[in-house]
Design an enzyme around this catalytic site. Structure first.
Site, PDB file in Angstrom:
ATOM      1  CB  SER A   1      -0.852  -0.009   1.276  1.00 45.83           C
ATOM      2  OG  SER A   1      -1.469   1.232   1.507  1.00 45.83           O
TER       3      SER A   1
ATOM      4  CE1 TYR B   1      -3.779  -2.015   5.443  1.00 44.29           C
ATOM      5  CE2 TYR B   1      -3.581   0.270   4.700  1.00 44.29           C
ATOM      6  CZ  TYR B   1      -3.791  -1.083   4.422  1.00 44.29           C
ATOM      7  OH  TYR B   1      -4.016  -1.480   3.115  1.00 44.29           O
TER       8      TYR B   1
HETATM    9  N1  LIG Z   1      -8.882  -0.854  -0.678  1.00 45.06           N
HETATM   10  C1  LIG Z   1      -7.853  -0.053  -0.536  1.00 45.06           C
HETATM   11  O1  LIG Z   1      -7.984   1.198  -0.468  1.00 45.06           O
HETATM   12  C2  LIG Z   1      -6.442  -0.611  -0.508  1.00 45.06           C
HETATM   13  C3  LIG Z   1      -5.373   0.270  -0.711  1.00 45.06           C
HETATM   14  C4  LIG Z   1      -4.072  -0.215  -0.680  1.00 45.06           C
HETATM   15  C5  LIG Z   1      -3.841  -1.549  -0.428  1.00 45.06           C
HETATM   16  N2  LIG Z   1      -4.892  -2.399  -0.217  1.00 45.06           N
HETATM   17  C6  LIG Z   1      -4.580  -3.803   0.070  1.00 45.06           C
HETATM   18  O2  LIG Z   1      -5.118  -4.604  -0.960  1.00 45.06           O
HETATM   19  C7  LIG Z   1      -5.460  -5.892  -0.439  1.00 45.06           C
HETATM   20  C8  LIG Z   1      -6.911  -6.204  -0.792  1.00 45.06           C
HETATM   21  O3  LIG Z   1      -7.736  -5.177  -0.289  1.00 45.06           O
HETATM   22  P1  LIG Z   1      -9.283  -5.019  -0.712  1.00 45.06           P
HETATM   23  O4  LIG Z   1      -9.578  -3.581  -0.753  1.00 45.06           O
HETATM   24  O5  LIG Z   1      -9.584  -5.856  -1.887  1.00 45.06           O
HETATM   25  O6  LIG Z   1      -9.974  -5.592   0.613  1.00 45.06           O
HETATM   26  P2  LIG Z   1     -11.099  -6.701   0.862  1.00 45.06           P
HETATM   27  O7  LIG Z   1     -12.148  -6.636  -0.193  1.00 45.06           O
HETATM   28  O8  LIG Z   1     -11.492  -6.566   2.295  1.00 45.06           O
HETATM   29  O9  LIG Z   1     -10.315  -8.073   0.636  1.00 45.06           O
HETATM   30  C9  LIG Z   1      -9.491  -8.658   1.589  1.00 45.06           C
HETATM   31  C10 LIG Z   1      -9.332 -10.121   1.233  1.00 45.06           C
HETATM   32  O10 LIG Z   1      -8.428 -10.710   2.181  1.00 45.06           O
HETATM   33  C11 LIG Z   1      -8.979 -11.954   2.577  1.00 45.06           C
HETATM   34  N3  LIG Z   1      -8.528 -12.335   3.909  1.00 45.06           N
HETATM   35  C12 LIG Z   1      -8.652 -11.640   5.077  1.00 45.06           C
HETATM   36  N4  LIG Z   1      -8.153 -12.366   6.087  1.00 45.06           N
HETATM   37  C13 LIG Z   1      -7.693 -13.524   5.540  1.00 45.06           C
HETATM   38  C14 LIG Z   1      -7.099 -14.693   6.076  1.00 45.06           C
HETATM   39  N5  LIG Z   1      -6.828 -14.817   7.392  1.00 45.06           N
HETATM   40  N6  LIG Z   1      -6.769 -15.697   5.233  1.00 45.06           N
HETATM   41  C15 LIG Z   1      -7.028 -15.594   3.913  1.00 45.06           C
HETATM   42  N7  LIG Z   1      -7.592 -14.522   3.350  1.00 45.06           N
HETATM   43  C16 LIG Z   1      -7.930 -13.517   4.161  1.00 45.06           C
HETATM   44  C17 LIG Z   1     -10.486 -11.783   2.519  1.00 45.06           C
HETATM   45  O11 LIG Z   1     -11.112 -13.043   2.274  1.00 45.06           O
HETATM   46  P3  LIG Z   1     -11.870 -13.942   3.368  1.00 45.06           P
HETATM   47  O12 LIG Z   1     -12.481 -13.007   4.379  1.00 45.06           O
HETATM   48  O13 LIG Z   1     -12.886 -14.699   2.556  1.00 45.06           O
HETATM   49  O14 LIG Z   1     -10.806 -14.841   3.921  1.00 45.06           O
HETATM   50  C18 LIG Z   1     -10.631 -10.895   1.294  1.00 45.06           C
HETATM   51  O15 LIG Z   1     -10.770 -11.679   0.134  1.00 45.06           O
HETATM   52  C19 LIG Z   1      -5.170  -5.831   1.056  1.00 45.06           C
HETATM   53  O16 LIG Z   1      -3.891  -6.369   1.309  1.00 45.06           O
HETATM   54  C20 LIG Z   1      -5.181  -4.330   1.350  1.00 45.06           C
HETATM   55  O17 LIG Z   1      -4.424  -4.004   2.489  1.00 45.06           O
HETATM   56  C21 LIG Z   1      -6.195  -1.960  -0.267  1.00 45.06           C
END
Ligand SMILES: NC(=O)c1ccc[n+]([C@@H]2O[C@H](COP(=O)([O-])OP(=O)(O)OC[C@H]3O[C@@H](n4cnc5c(N)ncnc54)[C@H](OP(=O)(O)O)[C@@H]3O)[C@@H](O)[C@H]2O)c1
Length: 253
Positions: free
Chosen positions: A138, A151
């Protein structure tokens, strides 16, 4: 044989979009997360579009679960790509009063999850002769903001894994690519961060005309992963046009 791409956190948001996109690029996608009902729907959607995908239940905080993921990947064919995407944020509290439990969760999933899955899949990635490891960190992986201490600490650590690994694997056939998205509007990231408070989650994007969406980040991941194997994009930072920096977001109204 078709190359296998493992995507963690594929049940929603960036991970699901990346799974769809990599399948369209010709990979057999191994979609991993805890919520298998969502993975099944994703696999059905990918197959209906002519792609190949397999769902695997995986909790990245469990050694046993991740060993199962590695076994499932190796059984499918040569594993050339791992996208460490599972992760997220919990809370927006100052360091002074942040919850130790929230910090622990963020470290376990983002950092140790990436470590565990990378260790488990590295032998197969290397054996393919043309491996790629993507770490979805990120912009919080290189900067901090008020309330984002836990975070940012976790994402800084993920960034440290990517940088260290690239040094350690130099001379071996595995690329290490870090993707650093800024503001991405996904359905669940904010809900997880704010314990289901939809209003608080929506407020993050208030007045921002076009935050990034999951498909934008998937596009970046796919572009990096499909460069010729000798081209290693070390780090790709991507933000919406309206976000010049963590603290500098153009909002209308
Ligand atoms: N959205 C943003 O603004 C943003 C910005 C920068 C970086 N990111 C990063 O991008 C990535 C994805 O974010 P997103 O926005 O797509 O969030 P999201 O929709 O909440 O997705 C998170 C994913 O992680 C999985 N997860 C959580 N705990 C887990 C575990 N213990 N084992 C396996 N899977 C797990 C969840 O699946 P289950 O609950 O089904 O396991 C879900 O599929 C993250 O690393 C986040 O930090 C996001």
């Amino acid at each position: 044989m078709t190359s296998v791409a493992v995507v963690t956190g594929a049940s929603s948001g960036i991970g699901a979009a990346t799974a769809r996109r990599l399948a369209a690029e010709g990979f057999h996608v191994l979609a991993a997360a805890r919520r298998t009902d969502r993975l099944a729907a994703l696999v059905a959607e990918i197959e209906a579009a002519g792609g190949a995908a397999t769902a695997v239940a995986c909790d990245v905080t469990s050694d046993e679960s991740v060993a199962g993921l590695a076994g499932a990947a190796a059984a499918l064919g040569p594993v050339t790509l791992l996208v460490n995407n599972a992760g997220g944020a919990r809370g927006l509290d100052p360091v002074e009063s942040g919850s130790v439990g929230d910090w622990q969760w963020m470290y376990d999933v983002n950092v140790l999850g990436t470590l565990r899955v990378t260790q488990a899949l590295l032998p197969a990635l290397e054996a393919s002769g043309a491996g790629t490891i993507v770490v979805v960190s990120s912009t919080a992986g290189f900067t901090v903001y008020e309330g984002g201490g836990g975070y940012a600490a976790a994402k800084h650590a993920q960034t440290a894994i990517a940088g260290t690994l690239r040094l350690e694997l130099c001379g071996r056939p595995v690329r290490v690519i870090e993707i650093d998205p800024g503001m991405v509007r996904t359905d669940e990231f904010g809900l997880v961060r704010f314990a289901g408070d939809a209003e608080r989650a929506a407020a993050v994007y208030a007045g921002v005309a076009e935050p990034l969406v999951a498909e934008d980040v998937a596009d970046c991941i796919a572009w990096c992963a499909t460069r010729p194997q000798h081209v290693n994009v070390d780090r790709l930072v991507v933000r919406p046009l309206a976000q010049a920096a963590q603290h500098k977001v153009h909002r209308v109204g």
